[in-house]
Design a protein around this motif. Structure first.
Motif, PDB file in Angstrom:
ATOM      1  N   ALA A  33       0.833  -1.208   0.000  1.00 44.57           N
ATOM      2  CA  ALA A  33       0.000   0.000   0.000  1.00 44.57           C
ATOM      3  C   ALA A  33       0.868   1.258   0.000  1.00 44.57           C
ATOM      4  CB  ALA A  33      -0.938  -0.011   1.208  1.00 44.57           C
ATOM      5  N   LEU A  34       1.925   1.255   0.793  1.00 41.90           N
ATOM      6  CA  LEU A  34       2.822   2.412   0.835  1.00 41.90           C
ATOM      7  C   LEU A  34       3.562   2.571  -0.495  1.00 41.90           C
ATOM      8  CD1 LEU A  34       3.847   4.662   2.699  1.00 41.90           C
ATOM      9  CD2 LEU A  34       5.675   3.128   3.405  1.00 41.90           C
ATOM     10  N   ALA A  35       3.962   1.468  -1.109  1.00 40.06           N
ATOM     11  CA  ALA A  35       4.607   1.528  -2.420  1.00 40.06           C
ATOM     12  C   ALA A  35       3.663   2.176  -3.430  1.00 40.06           C
ATOM     13  CB  ALA A  35       5.021   0.130  -2.876  1.00 40.06           C
ATOM     14  N   ARG A  36       2.393   1.718  -3.463  1.00 40.54           N
ATOM     15  CA  ARG A  36       1.405   2.305  -4.389  1.00 40.54           C
ATOM     16  C   ARG A  36       1.210   3.787  -4.122  1.00 40.54           C
ATOM     17  NH1 ARG A  36      -0.938  -2.700  -4.153  1.00 40.54           N
ATOM     18  NH2 ARG A  36      -2.169  -2.233  -2.300  1.00 40.54           N
ATOM     19  N   GLU A  37       1.178   4.164  -2.842  1.00 43.03           N
ATOM     20  CA  GLU A  37       0.990   5.565  -2.455  1.00 43.03           C
ATOM     21  C   GLU A  37       2.100   6.455  -3.044  1.00 43.03           C
ATOM     22  OE1 GLU A  37       1.364   7.936   1.731  1.00 43.03           O
ATOM     23  OE2 GLU A  37       0.165   6.084   1.752  1.00 43.03           O
ATOM     24  N   HIS A  38       3.269   5.871  -3.279  1.00 37.38           N
ATOM     25  CA  HIS A  38       4.403   6.625  -3.813  1.00 37.38           C
ATOM     26  C   HIS A  38       4.668   6.315  -5.288  1.00 37.38           C
ATOM     27  CE1 HIS A  38       5.579   8.710  -0.172  1.00 37.38           C
ATOM     28  NE2 HIS A  38       5.080   7.657   0.442  1.00 37.38           N
ATOM     29  N   GLY A  39       3.644   5.798  -5.957  1.00 32.72           N
ATOM     30  CA  GLY A  39       3.714   5.627  -7.409  1.00 32.72           C
ATOM     31  C   GLY A  39       4.336   4.347  -7.908  1.00 32.72           C
ATOM     32  N   LEU A  40       4.581   3.373  -7.032  1.00 32.53           N
ATOM     33  CA  LEU A  40       5.185   2.105  -7.440  1.00 32.53           C
ATOM     34  C   LEU A  40       4.108   1.033  -7.528  1.00 32.53           C
ATOM     35  CD1 LEU A  40       8.337   2.065  -5.138  1.00 32.53           C
ATOM     36  CD2 LEU A  40       8.044   3.136  -7.359  1.00 32.53           C
ATOM     37  N   ASP A  41       4.223   0.154  -8.496  1.00 33.90           N
ATOM     38  CA  ASP A  41       3.325  -0.981  -8.624  1.00 33.90           C
ATOM     39  C   ASP A  41       3.982  -2.180  -7.952  1.00 33.90           C
ATOM     40  OD1 ASP A  41       1.714  -3.091  -9.322  1.00 33.90           O
ATOM     41  OD2 ASP A  41       2.042  -2.906 -11.478  1.00 33.90           O
ATOM     42  N   PRO A  42       3.499  -2.585  -6.773  1.00 32.35           N
ATOM     43  CA  PRO A  42       4.153  -3.691  -6.066  1.00 32.35           C
ATOM     44  C   PRO A  42       4.142  -4.998  -6.856  1.00 32.35           C
ATOM     45  CG  PRO A  42       2.250  -2.895  -4.834  1.00 32.35           C
ATOM     46  CD  PRO A  42       2.388  -2.025  -6.026  1.00 32.35           C
ATOM     47  N   ALA A  43       3.138  -5.193  -7.699  1.00 28.67           N
ATOM     48  CA  ALA A  43       3.057  -6.426  -8.486  1.00 28.67           C
ATOM     49  C   ALA A  43       4.086  -6.460  -9.606  1.00 28.67           C
ATOM     50  CB  ALA A  43       1.654  -6.587  -9.061  1.00 28.67           C
ATOM     51  N   ALA A  44       4.694  -5.325  -9.909  1.00 28.31           N
ATOM     52  CA  ALA A  44       5.678  -5.264 -11.001  1.00 28.31           C
ATOM     53  C   ALA A  44       6.984  -5.967 -10.636  1.00 28.31           C
ATOM     54  CB  ALA A  44       5.969  -3.810 -11.373  1.00 28.31           C
ATOM     55  N   PHE A  45       7.261  -6.141  -9.350  1.00 25.15           N
ATOM     56  CA  PHE A  45       8.511  -6.773  -8.942  1.00 25.15           C
ATOM     57  C   PHE A  45       8.366  -8.281  -9.092  1.00 25.15           C
ATOM     58  CE2 PHE A  45       8.512  -2.674  -6.836  1.00 25.15           C
ATOM     59  CZ  PHE A  45       9.733  -2.186  -7.258  1.00 25.15           C
ATOM     60  N   ILE A  46       9.137  -8.865 -10.025  1.00 24.88           N
ATOM     61  CA  ILE A  46       8.944 -10.265 -10.398  1.00 24.88           C
ATOM     62  C   ILE A  46      10.086 -11.178  -9.958  1.00 24.88           C
ATOM     63  CG2 ILE A  46       7.497  -9.657 -12.358  1.00 24.88           C
ATOM     64  CD1 ILE A  46       9.996 -10.286 -14.134  1.00 24.88           C
ATOM     65  N   GLN A  47      11.148 -10.600  -9.422  1.00 28.95           N
ATOM     66  CA  GLN A  47      12.296 -11.426  -9.058  1.00 28.95           C
ATOM     67  C   GLN A  47      12.937 -10.876  -7.799  1.00 28.95           C
ATOM     68  OE1 GLN A  47      15.221 -11.976 -12.243  1.00 28.95           O
ATOM     69  NE2 GLN A  47      16.849 -11.796 -10.738  1.00 28.95           N
ATOM     70  N   ASP A  48      13.279 -11.762  -6.871  1.00 27.95           N
ATOM     71  CA  ASP A  48      14.054 -11.391  -5.693  1.00 27.95           C
ATOM     72  C   ASP A  48      15.411 -12.076  -5.799  1.00 27.95           C
ATOM     73  OD1 ASP A  48      11.880 -10.028  -4.730  1.00 27.95           O
ATOM     74  OD2 ASP A  48      11.642 -11.196  -2.923  1.00 27.95           O
ATOM     75  N   SER A  49      16.476 -11.333  -5.512  1.00 27.44           N
ATOM     76  CA  SER A  49      17.833 -11.869  -5.567  1.00 27.44           C
ATOM     77  C   SER A  49      18.577 -11.430  -4.315  1.00 27.44           C
ATOM     78  CB  SER A  49      18.575 -11.359  -6.802  1.00 27.44           C
ATOM     79  OG  SER A  49      17.904 -11.741  -7.979  1.00 27.44           O
ATOM     80  N   GLN A  50      19.667 -12.121  -4.007  1.00 24.59           N
ATOM     81  CA  GLN A  50      20.495 -11.774  -2.860  1.00 24.59           C
ATOM     82  C   GLN A  50      21.950 -12.030  -3.203  1.00 24.59           C
ATOM     83  OE1 GLN A  50      19.155 -13.333   0.888  1.00 24.59           O
ATOM     84  NE2 GLN A  50      21.178 -13.190   1.833  1.00 24.59           N
ATOM     85  N   SER A  51      22.817 -11.154  -2.725  1.00 24.36           N
ATOM     86  CA  SER A  51      24.258 -11.364  -2.877  1.00 24.36           C
ATOM     87  C   SER A  51      24.906 -11.250  -1.503  1.00 24.36           C
ATOM     88  CB  SER A  51      24.863 -10.338  -3.837  1.00 24.36           C
ATOM     89  OG  SER A  51      24.803  -9.038  -3.274  1.00 24.36           O
ATOM     90  N   ARG A  52      26.040 -11.906  -1.343  1.00 19.31           N
ATOM     91  CA  ARG A  52      26.840 -11.795  -0.116  1.00 19.31           C
ATOM     92  C   ARG A  52      28.225 -11.350  -0.524  1.00 19.31           C
ATOM     93  NH1 ARG A  52      26.321 -16.446   3.902  1.00 19.31           N
ATOM     94  NH2 ARG A  52      24.573 -15.125   4.486  1.00 19.31           N
ATOM     95  N   SER A  53      28.747 -10.352   0.171  1.00 18.77           N
ATOM     96  CA  SER A  53      30.080  -9.824  -0.131  1.00 18.77           C
ATOM     97  C   SER A  53      30.873  -9.674   1.153  1.00 18.77           C
ATOM     98  CB  SER A  53      29.965  -8.450  -0.809  1.00 18.77           C
ATOM     99  OG  SER A  53      29.225  -8.545  -1.994  1.00 18.77           O
ATOM    100  N   ARG A  54      32.202  -9.703   0.999  1.00 16.18           N
ATOM    101  CA  ARG A  54      33.116  -9.491   2.125  1.00 16.18           C
ATOM    102  C   ARG A  54      33.558  -8.025   2.160  1.00 16.18           C
ATOM    103  NH1 ARG A  54      35.232 -13.831  -0.574  1.00 16.18           N
ATOM    104  NH2 ARG A  54      37.048 -12.626  -1.144  1.00 16.18           N
ATOM    105  N   ARG A  55      34.027  -7.595   3.309  1.00 12.44           N
ATOM    106  CA  ARG A  55      34.485  -6.217   3.511  1.00 12.44           C
ATOM    107  C   ARG A  55      35.405  -5.778   2.358  1.00 12.44           C
ATOM    108  NH1 ARG A  55      35.082  -3.029   8.054  1.00 12.44           N
ATOM    109  NH2 ARG A  55      34.656  -4.814   9.390  1.00 12.44           N
ATOM    110  N   GLY A  56      35.105  -4.607   1.818  1.00  8.22           N
ATOM    111  CA  GLY A  56      35.936  -4.020   0.770  1.00  8.22           C
ATOM    112  C   GLY A  56      35.533  -4.395  -0.640  1.00  8.22           C
ATOM    113  N   VAL A  57      34.733  -5.467  -0.804  1.00  4.79           N
ATOM    114  CA  VAL A  57      34.292  -5.875  -2.141  1.00  4.79           C
ATOM    115  C   VAL A  57      33.429  -4.772  -2.740  1.00  4.79           C
ATOM    116  CG1 VAL A  57      32.748  -7.461  -3.391  1.00  4.79           C
ATOM    117  CG2 VAL A  57      34.396  -8.357  -1.740  1.00  4.79           C
ATOM    118  N   ILE A  58      33.690  -4.472  -4.015  1.00  2.00           N
ATOM    119  CA  ILE A  58      32.842  -3.537  -4.750  1.00  2.00           C
ATOM    120  C   ILE A  58      32.136  -4.301  -5.853  1.00  2.00           C
ATOM    121  CG2 ILE A  58      32.824  -1.573  -6.346  1.00  2.00           C
ATOM    122  CD1 ILE A  58      35.014  -0.299  -4.704  1.00  2.00           C
ATOM    123  N   ARG A  59      30.835  -4.086  -5.930  1.00  5.35           N
ATOM    124  CA  ARG A  59      30.016  -4.594  -7.038  1.00  5.35           C
ATOM    125  C   ARG A  59      29.440  -3.349  -7.697  1.00  5.35           C
ATOM    126  NH1 ARG A  59      28.348 -10.281  -6.299  1.00  5.35           N
ATOM    127  NH2 ARG A  59      29.192 -11.014  -4.327  1.00  5.35           N
TER     128      ARG A  59
END
Length: 184
Positions: A33-59
């Motif tokens: 509801a808050l996402a919609r209130e700020h112009g975002l369509d929550p249903a548009a997000f179709i993928q969740d991803s996660q990364s793990r990095s160690r100190r100093g790593v730049i992506r």
């Protein structure tokens, strides 16, 4: 949860309210509801991803051509120095950058609109970054700019510990900018 506007056009920072007690804490990490209130369509997000990095790593610095890619980014464990560069030629903030710290203390979510380049540096021994993305990945649309590009002069807070071969082979901002500004 409160919402703040970022320094780049269209960027939002969702900052959850945490409820602490003797067991630890509870916080809402997404509110449609808050996402919609700020112009975002929550249903548009179709993928969740996660990364793990160690100190100093730049992506960094990654984006998508074509239709672009919007995402919600948060740090679920540790802390990262998160950087955005506006790569939208029609944007009033084109070519500008902003940085913010995302961590497991505030659990702030950064809304990254389509057309921005995104990267981060891990500030803690381990940093888990979670992404909620609105398009399937198409490697043909990948855009990457070098993390140490002199025209951007991003102030990474720590010495670099690891950079992927892909990120080392990324193009300069000048070259990407020229391609973005070329008539189609």
């Amino acid at each position: 949860m409160r919402v703040e506007r970022g320094a780049l056009d269209g960027v939002l920072l969702f900052i959850p309210t945490q409820h602490h007690d003797d067991r630890g804490f509870f916080t809402r990490t997404f509110d449609a509801a808050l996402a919609r209130e700020h112009g975002l369509d929550p249903a548009a997000f179709i993928q969740d991803s996660q990364s793990r990095s160690r100190r100093g790593v730049i992506r960094a610095l990654h984006g998508r051509g074509g239709q672009g890619e919007a995402k919600l980014v948060r740090c679920a464990r540790g802390a990262v120095h998160d950087v955005l560069v506006d790569a939208r030629p029609e944007s009033p903030t084109f070519g500008r950058q902003m940085a913010t710290v995302l961590d497991d203390e505030t659990f702030a979510h950064l809304y990254v609109p389509r057309g921005l380049l995104h990267g981060y540096q891990a500030l803690t021994d381990q940093a888990d970054v979670c992404y909620r993305i609105d398009r399937e990945h198409d490697p043909e649309e990948d855009i990457a700019v070098r993390y140490d590009d002199p025209d951007l002069a991003i102030a990474w807070p720590l010495p670099v510990s690891v950079i992927s071969p892909r990120d080392l082979a990324a193009q300069s901002w000048a070259r990407v900018r020229q391609r973005l500004l070329a008539p189609t």
